[in-house]
Design a protein around this motif. Sequence first.
Motif, short mmCIF file in Angstrom:
data_model
loop_
_atom_site.label_atom_id
_atom_site.label_comp_id
_atom_site.label_asym_id
_atom_site.label_seq_id
_atom_site.Cartn_x
_atom_site.Cartn_y
_atom_site.Cartn_z
N ALA A 99 1.10 -1.23 -0.02
CA ALA A 99 -0.04 0.13 0.35
C ALA A 99 1.11 0.96 0.18
N ALA A 100 2.38 1.33 0.88
CA ALA A 100 2.68 2.20 0.54
C ALA A 100 3.62 2.66 -1.23
N LEU A 101 4.64 1.10 -1.18
CA LEU A 101 5.15 1.19 -2.76
C LEU A 101 3.81 1.62 -3.96
N SER A 102 2.75 0.99 -4.01
CA SER A 102 2.66 1.28 -5.18
C SER A 102 2.04 2.13 -5.46
N PRO A 103 1.47 3.20 -5.15
CA PRO A 103 0.69 4.88 -5.05
C PRO A 103 2.20 5.29 -5.42
N ALA A 104 3.32 4.60 -4.82
CA ALA A 104 3.95 5.83 -4.95
C ALA A 104 5.16 5.41 -6.82
N ALA A 105 5.32 3.88 -6.96
CA ALA A 105 5.30 3.70 -7.86
C ALA A 105 4.04 4.45 -9.30
N LEU A 106 3.37 4.30 -8.79
CA LEU A 106 3.08 5.05 -10.23
C LEU A 106 2.44 6.22 -10.41
N ALA A 107 2.69 7.02 -9.17
CA ALA A 107 2.52 8.50 -9.35
C ALA A 107 3.99 8.68 -9.92
N LEU A 108 5.26 8.13 -9.47
CA LEU A 108 6.75 8.12 -10.08
C LEU A 108 6.01 8.17 -11.35
N THR A 110 3.15 8.35 -13.47
CA THR A 110 2.76 9.84 -14.13
C THR A 110 4.17 11.30 -14.42
N VAL A 111 4.93 11.30 -12.57
CA VAL A 111 5.28 12.75 -12.87
C VAL A 111 6.45 12.61 -14.42
N THR A 112 6.91 10.92 -14.59
CA THR A 112 8.24 11.21 -15.05
C THR A 112 7.58 11.08 -16.74
N PHE A 113 6.03 11.08 -17.35
CA PHE A 113 5.63 11.19 -17.97
C PHE A 113 4.60 11.33 -18.21
N PRO A 114 5.09 12.96 -18.21
CA PRO A 114 3.05 13.60 -18.08
C PRO A 114 2.46 13.67 -19.34
N SER A 115 2.64 12.86 -21.10
CA SER A 115 1.65 13.82 -21.57
C SER A 115 2.21 12.58 -23.09
N ARG A 121 3.40 4.76 -24.35
CA ARG A 121 4.08 3.91 -23.90
C ARG A 121 4.63 3.45 -22.54
N ALA A 122 5.05 4.05 -22.09
CA ALA A 122 5.08 4.05 -20.42
C ALA A 122 4.02 2.87 -19.51
N TYR A 123 2.85 3.58 -20.01
CA TYR A 123 2.25 3.14 -19.55
C TYR A 123 1.36 1.99 -20.12
N LEU A 167 17.09 -1.53 -7.79
CA LEU A 167 16.71 -0.92 -9.23
C LEU A 167 16.25 0.48 -8.54
N ALA A 168 15.50 0.83 -7.84
CA ALA A 168 14.62 1.90 -7.77
C ALA A 168 15.96 3.20 -6.66
N TRP A 169 16.18 2.45 -6.09
CA TRP A 169 17.71 3.59 -5.33
C TRP A 169 18.39 4.21 -6.46
N ARG A 170 19.06 2.97 -7.39
CA ARG A 170 19.95 3.81 -8.27
C ARG A 170 18.97 4.36 -9.73
N GLY A 171 17.87 4.01 -10.19
CA GLY A 171 17.28 4.07 -10.76
C GLY A 171 16.25 5.37 -10.56
N VAL A 172 15.68 5.66 -9.56
CA VAL A 172 14.96 6.76 -10.05
C VAL A 172 15.44 8.59 -9.16
N THR A 173 14.99 8.86 -9.69
CA THR A 173 15.97 10.39 -9.14
C THR A 173 14.49 10.69 -8.01
N ALA A 174 14.75 11.58 -6.75
CA ALA A 174 14.26 11.66 -5.84
C ALA A 174 13.51 13.12 -5.77
N ALA A 175 12.40 13.54 -5.73
CA ALA A 175 12.14 14.92 -6.26
C ALA A 175 11.22 15.68 -4.23
#
Length: 474
Positions: A99-108, A110-115, A121-123, A167-175
């Motif tokens: 419940a903590a990781l899944s919405p954070a992953a989907l929100a990332l 959405t933010v990374t591929f806004p349009s 393709r990402a979705y 993978l998330a530690w290295r591949g996801v940019t903190a914002a």
Amino acid sequence: MAVVQFMVSVDLSVVNLGLPRIAAGLGFSAVGLTWVIHAYALTFGGLLLLGGKIADRYGLKRVLLIGLTVFGIASFAGGFAQEPGQLVAGRALQGIGAAALSPAALALLTVTFPSGKARVRAYGIWSAVNAAGGALGVLIGGVLTEYAGWRWVMFISVPMAAIALALAWRGVTAAPPTAPGGRPDVLGAILATAGMTLLVFGVVRTDQYAWTSPVTLGTLAAAVALLAAFVWVERSTSRDPLVRLGLLANRSVAGANSYNLLLGAAMASCFYFASLYLQQVLGNSPTVAGVQLLPFAIGVIVGAAVAVKLGYRLPLRTMLIIGGLVAATGFAWFGLMSADGSFLADVLGPSLVTSIGFGLCLGPVVSAATVGVAPRETGTASGLLSSSRQIGASLGLAALGTAAHAHTGQTTTIEGLTEGYGLGMTLGAVLLVGAVLIAFTVLPRTAASAEHGGHDLVAEPEQPGRHVGTGPSS
């Protein structure tokens, strides 16, 4: 994010083929065994909204990493369970981590591929991996149960969580957090989770207590009271509510989540009845049954790929109607299964049709539920969407499983079991027809935008000039 979602999806279905041996190993009752599934789905679905809010406030990457850590620890502990309550607790803790990781992953995502085409393709990739994980989880669970023991259906998530964490530690940019102010509404999360748990508990126990019995009516009344209290708290709390009720006034968000609720109910029931039919009626081993469900994963990937191609040309509503009708056709075909049937005649064809339909739905429903949402509410919208699917899965499995059991009665004959499973599949088709009606009547008319990509919505004619894209909602 695809690897993260694959892990979550695998864990939703990996225990299915191991349930008979889990029951024998820990002494579960027939009714108690269903809580191995419900404990995960309910804590996952009930706390997703809180998880989305926490992700918005404290940062998507930070919450993602914490959720992965909790998920891995819960999987490790659950594998050493010595009694039913310990395994159920482990599954519930897995749901909290998810419940903590899944919405954070989907929100990332959405933010990374806004349009644009990149978003489509990402979705498409995310939804294909999401559904394929659920299908492959059945195969993984069957192999592990037969050759390594049922405990490995829990242990397998530990290395997956570790890989996803690296993978998330290295591949996801903190914002920076998108909504740093306010305090999350913990009371609302407790009320929602408790209400949904009581609702499922009341439905599941109708095999012991009639629908009109005081026990069932009292349980369901308490569930409704808790859910009503949740709505009241969301309207009046001084904290940051789990979901701004105004968000549900958005027809696209409301329609997509309603559609998703029924889609989740049908998907969970499909895996459940198909795996039981393959083992209990056709007499296949867990491993063979898992292999025979692989075409389902292939069909979902094919459907998701087709959805990406069509997403540049067709409106979201049209995509969801087509996908729902195709999946409903597959369920109706499943409903014709026979006691003297075979994999080729009764499983392969309907599996492919059903899974292609699911694949056509998954990407568009995610896009419909998140596009046009303000950046500060992306985690909330993502959590709401995932919550509706998990809650739908638990409610659908409880209702359809109870209906199938009631139809079968006390008989354990092959014919009786087949009739019960067939009824469950037929009811799944009815749920999907209901989802199609929701898409047709609730979702707004939209047109694919050549400029911004297939799933960026153009507003309805009665709202001229208003583009529903990735900016803040009105």
